[in-house]
Design a protein around this motif. Structure first.
Motif, short mmCIF file in Angstrom:
data_model
loop_
_atom_site.label_atom_id
_atom_site.label_comp_id
_atom_site.label_asym_id
_atom_site.label_seq_id
_atom_site.Cartn_x
_atom_site.Cartn_y
_atom_site.Cartn_z
N MET A 119 65.01 -62.59 84.67
CA MET A 119 63.57 -62.38 84.62
C MET A 119 63.11 -62.52 83.17
O MET A 119 63.70 -61.95 82.26
N ALA B 27 45.81 -70.08 80.60
CA ALA B 27 46.09 -70.18 82.04
C ALA B 27 46.96 -71.39 82.32
O ALA B 27 47.93 -71.31 83.08
N LYS B 28 46.63 -72.50 81.68
CA LYS B 28 47.41 -73.71 81.88
C LYS B 28 48.85 -73.50 81.39
O LYS B 28 49.81 -73.89 82.05
N VAL C 36 50.49 -70.61 81.07
CA VAL C 36 51.20 -69.68 81.95
C VAL C 36 51.63 -70.40 83.21
O VAL C 36 52.77 -70.25 83.68
N SER C 37 50.74 -71.21 83.75
CA SER C 37 51.04 -71.95 84.97
C SER C 37 52.24 -72.87 84.76
O SER C 37 53.19 -72.88 85.56
N GLU D 80 55.49 -70.68 84.07
CA GLU D 80 55.97 -69.99 85.27
C GLU D 80 56.70 -70.96 86.20
O GLU D 80 57.78 -70.67 86.70
N ARG E 276 60.75 -70.88 87.08
CA ARG E 276 61.21 -70.76 88.45
C ARG E 276 62.17 -71.89 88.81
O ARG E 276 63.19 -71.68 89.45
N ASP F 289 62.48 -65.52 87.20
CA ASP F 289 61.17 -65.01 87.56
C ASP F 289 60.36 -64.75 86.31
O ASP F 289 60.91 -64.59 85.22
N ALA F 290 59.06 -64.68 86.50
CA ALA F 290 58.17 -64.42 85.37
C ALA F 290 57.45 -63.10 85.57
O ALA F 290 56.80 -62.88 86.58
N LEU F 291 57.60 -62.21 84.61
CA LEU F 291 56.85 -60.95 84.62
C LEU F 291 55.72 -61.13 83.63
O LEU F 291 55.96 -61.28 82.43
N LEU F 292 54.49 -61.16 84.14
CA LEU F 292 53.34 -61.48 83.29
C LEU F 292 52.65 -60.24 82.76
O LEU F 292 52.40 -59.30 83.49
#
Lengths: 327, 327
Positions: free
Chosen positions: B60, B74-75, B77-78, B81, B85, B90-93
């Motif tokens: 993680m 946002a872009k 992070v998208s 993420e 994956r 996993d990504a804990l934001l």
């Protein structure tokens, strides 16, 4: 996959699985290894430390959204994450894309992480055919859907009345003499469909005929929409106003109209920052994320505290008047 | 806080803490309770299940960003993420806001969750005064910074050469005869500062004087920028081109220019969807998120596999030519 399944697949008793989980020395190394292997294969990772502390919760909520680079989803994720944190929860984010297979996989993954609940952001999680993955998830943890509607046990929906919003806009345009309304949409998610029924409902309420040619599917890109609407105008399609299922599409249409020096009402949807960027600035429907998100998180907190909550909360939208349709 | 600290604070031996962690029955209930209480107070939650399986990693990654509702973040992070994956993480934001206190708290929280590494998105994580929280984090796990620069051990930066980008734009404008360039910025993050030095560097390379009045701080809202630039134009400020530290600001300026029927080059920054929404469409700098993010994730994967990696990767930006400055 729960402790019973693990026991079955390992060929041992539940008590033995429990002993392995608790690190008991009463289990033979061989059995221990066998059980752990099954758990690893199944991705079973109970938060035993939290259990050791006597907590029932790991204080982590799974957030699923199809695409966090989408401006509308990004805002929702941002709001929800902040609100969850204020309530002492972490957010585990999964972006799934639109493929049903990936949505199922991501949901599975969150459940295996033993999240306390799952929040689905956007109506893209309601499938037209198969919602069994949501049903299964809801058997394990509460599922909250923001701006989508799936009526299942242990599933809670907080949404904006988008159908009325679109219907009212049609009526508003009609009142000002605009009857041939071009309607642009990109995807037929739950939200996409509900807006279309709003469009049809509005026409019906105004005694206007539904014209197949005026309901147009467009790609989700400014240039794509501009090209499509330019093509329609070139072919001589007549319309006197434009409505779109989201701001991006409305802006694409606006650019096509500008190329033809046409001025007419254009109404977007979402009240995103994009609506402020266009020139002229876009009149658009605010679907109330600022209200939906806190409502959803409060609902979640209440559910986890075993309070009685409604299964469905519907909030009215608001038309934000800017330059493309001064009311 | 590690197992040694827990032992010390509980007044027991490390072996006892270890026995508690492993759920051994050789520990008295009283001691067990005492140790668990300290762990709970300290928020110490080792992923003992992962350890039980002989894994060193919980797979993680913590993602920190100041505001995921910002279109640029946002872009990022998208992208991150999705890439994580694909690599089995996993990504804990955590969204932190701009307050240093909250950034520290969020970083702490991720570390307590025993993430394998932390990715900081955006230069807002480099403070001008105090980066001790990043230094401390990097003592525990690798820290990757996307589009920021903090030179510390176990800290890795993947960034775009924004200074050169801005400097080159000044030189490009000068070549076409535009010398009085209004420069708009909102925050003095690392990125904000580096762009300003690019602006000054460009002027210097063109033998142009730096004019204090042409470098203007504006609020981060379209209406706010429009109001500010309208005010400047009303006061008679003379300039022949506009550059901004991000697209949103450039669009705000563009709207002010339109009110005065002025046409001049306007250059944004980020190549966000906003740049396509404005009319005319905005010429802007692409700071290469599509390259930065995969590079950062690959770097992370390599680090966790103990490969030798560079501490800093710098990528060149690209000017995207649209209508506000045809080159």
């Amino acid at each position: 996959m729960n402790i019973y399944d693990i026991a079955k697949r390992s060929g041992v008793s539940i008590a033995t699985v429990s002993r392995v989980l608790n690190g008991s020395e009463k289990v033979s190394p061989k059995t221990r290894e066998k059980v752990l292997k099954v758990m690893q294969e199944e991705g079973y990772t109970p938060n035993i430390f939290a259990r050791g502390l006597g907590l029932n919760s790991i204080k982590m909520i799974g957030i699923l959204c199809t695409d966090v680079s989408d401006i509308f989803y990004a805002k929702a994720v941002s709001l929800v994450e902040g609100l969850l944190r204020q309530n002492g929860f972490d957010a585990l984010l999964c972006c799934t894309g639109n493929e049903l297979e990936n949505k199922k996989k991501s949901l599975d993954l969150l459940l295996k992480k033993r999240v306390d609940a799952v929040i689905l952001i956007g109506s893209a999680f309601k499938e037209n055919t198969d919602n069994s993955h949501i049903e299964n998830a809801a058997k394990q943890v509460p599922v909250i859907i923001i701006n989508g509607l799936v009526e299942l046990p242990n599933t809670y929906c907080v949404l904006c009345d988008e159908q009325s919003a679109v219907s009212q806009n049609v009526q508003l345009l009609h009142k000002q003499g605009y009857d041939d309304i071009l309607y642009l949409y990109d995807v037929l998610t739950y939200s996409g469909c509900i807006k279309i029924s709003g469009y049809k409902d509005g026409l019906k309420k105004c005694n206007l005929p539904f014209q197949e040619t005026l309901m147009v599917k467009v790609p989700k890109s400014i240039d794509g929409v501009t090209a499509k609407v330019t093509e329609l105008l070139g072919e001589g399609l007549k319309f006197s106003a434009v409505m779109a299922s989201e701001d991006l599409l409305a802006i694409g249409a606006l650019k096509a109209l500008q190329k033809f020096n046409l001025t007419m009402p254009v109404i977007g949807f979402n009240n995103s920052i994009l609506a402020q960027c266009s020139s002229p600035a876009l009149t658009t429907v605010d679907n109330m994320l600022d209200t939906l998100c806190p409502t959803a998180v409060q609902l979640l907190v209440d559910i986890l505290e075993n309070k009685t909550v409604p299964q469905k909360i519907v909030i009215s939208s608001k038309l934000i008047e800017r330059d493309t349709f001064p009311i």
